[in-house]
Scaffold this active site. Structure first.
Site, PDB file in Angstrom:
ATOM      1  CB  SER A 167       2.390  11.695 -47.294  1.00  0.00           C
ATOM      2  OG  SER A 167       1.452  10.574 -48.274  1.00  0.00           O
ATOM      3  CG  HIS A 220       1.858  11.730 -42.940  1.00  0.00           C
ATOM      4  ND1 HIS A 220       3.009  12.124 -42.630  1.00  0.00           N
ATOM      5  CD2 HIS A 220       1.847  11.709 -43.446  1.00  0.00           C
ATOM      6  CE1 HIS A 220       4.302  11.023 -43.393  1.00  0.00           C
ATOM      7  NE2 HIS A 220       2.898  11.112 -43.518  1.00  0.00           N
ATOM      8  CE  LYS A 276       3.314   8.337 -41.108  1.00  0.00           C
ATOM      9  NZ  LYS A 276       4.584   7.531 -42.269  1.00  0.00           N
TER      10      LYS A 276
END
Ligand SMILES: Cc1ncc(COP(=O)(O)O)c(C=O)c1O
Length: 395
Positions: A182, A210, A241
């Protein structure tokens, strides 16, 4: 009056101020989108994880409203008592089909998924072999499990092998890596670690927070990206996300998921998602499956922005994803870069120790599918001006 027993905290905060790394929370007015208003200023927003721009997608908003009207605002209980709604089961079925696995369990967050899973499946007699840059939720889960934690240098598969060679063959072991790191935006050494896991009889786990919605066909993650289906025992994904809402999940075998239903502490002891969140996630899966061009847009923007930063002469590390760090060095320099960018209308959060190594403080940029070329060019121009002013670049 008694002395304040928490006064040591003020001392700690003073130390952050002295180091120039004390931060105020930036306040978002209105929506989380490509250009947003933070602290009363309209800025090109390069700080969210809203990779696909789904936080404000009309179909997701509609799904949330509809579910709220139909089912109310809360689930009223933890999953194991009265808080498993039909819609929770529907999302888990949809995610399992999407990830090509037998089953999925959804947690309240990606953090809860990682920490709850690692701490549930391992005990003090086991060993965790973990990349040094793995996410805090993995580290906390490992600590909670009380297993022995062996950390290998970032992506150093040879070092992981050396650790494994020194362990008894019948030792229960977990190899764990982030799919996308990240802070640096590089990819974990998944194929080589899978081979190691097979050779040494380890459980293989990846945190694809991610990578969810970003890598692999329709955003299925790094397991799909690297063609590792069937070789990763525990896949964590996030719904907070790219999916645009909130939550995390674990994908794997029916046995794994059934076990987590019985032993993962966030599942047992924390209330499940409101129906609006769950419905939003289902609507987001529809988008990933039916409109994959949104992911292509993310990658087009990523290539454009990364190339622009490199052309300006910035040190962008080894990023392979839409996360591109601009490495400044000292913590206070990174914070200056971030603050001056903000003054120029660009929000790129500064990150310093302990989030990243002391000499690798940075601002982190994340482009999204929703950014226009004009917004990205505006940001690049601002990076150029501020970078020259601070001596980070010459041209
Ligand atoms: C690598 C990684 N794993 C897990 C998480 C936690 O995900 P969530 O925000 O859904 O709790 C994050 C979030 O910052 C992350 O970066």
């Amino acid at each position: 009056m008694r002395p304040d027993p928490l006064s040591f905290l003020a001392t700690e905060l003073d130390s952050l101020r002295t180091q120039g790394v004390y931060r105020h929370l930036r306040i978002l007015d209105g929506r989380q989108q490509a250009t947003s208003t933070f602290d009363g200023k309209s800025v090109v927003n390069l700080s969210s994880n809203n990779y696909l721009g789904l936080t404000t997608h009309p179909k997701l908003v509609e799904a949330a409203l509809k579910a709220t009207k139909e089912f109310g605002v809360g689930s009223g209980s933890v999953r194991t008592i009265a808080g498993t709604m039909a819609i929770h089961m529907e999302l888990e079925r949809r995610l399992a089909a999407f990830k090509h696995v037998e089953a999925v369990v959804v947690f309240q967050s990606g953090f809860a998924a990682n920490a709850g899973t690692v701490s549930a499946i391992l005990t003090k007699d086991d060993v965790i072999i973990s990349d040094e840059l793995n996410h805090a939720s993995i580290i906390d889960g490992a600590r909670l499990s009380r297993a022995t934690i062996k950390v290998f240098p970032h992506k150093n598969v040879a070092a992981a092998r050396t650790i494994l060679e020194a362990l008894p063959r019948d030792q229960r072991k977990l190899i764990i890596t982030d799919g996308v790191f990240s802070m640096d935006g590089d990819l974990g050494a998944l194929p080589d670690l899978c081979a190691l896991a097979e050779q040494f009889g380890c459980i293989m786990m990846v945190d694809d927070a991610h990578a969810s919605g970003v890598f692999g066909k329709n955003g299925r993650g790094t397991v799909d990206h690297f063609g590792m289906h069937g070789r990763v025992d525990v896949q964590v994904g996030t719904l907070s996300k790219a999916i645009g809402a909130l939550g995390g999940y674990v994908a794997g075998s029916k046995t794994l998921i059934d076990f987590l239903y019985h032993r993962a502490r966030p599942f047992l002891f924390s209330t499940s998602h409101p129906p609006s969140v769950t419905a939003t996630c289902i609507a987001a899966l529809d988008i990933l499956e039916q409109e994959p061009q949104i992911i292509e847009r993310l990658w087009d923007n990523t290539r454009f922005f990364k190339a622009g930063l490199v052309k300006l002469g910035f040190n962008t590390g080894l990023s392979e994803s839409p996360i591109t760090p601009v490495i400044a060095g000292e913590g206070s320099l990174a914070m200056k870069l971030s603050d001056q960018l903000f003054a120029e209308g660009v929000f790129a959060q500064g990150l310093a120790f302990p989030t990243v190594a002391r000499d690798k403080a940075r601002v982190r940029t994340i482009v999204t599918a929703a950014h226009t070329r004009e917004e990205l060019q505006f940001a690049l121009d601002a990076f150029g001006r501020v970078g020259r002013r601070l001596g980070l670049i010459k041209n």
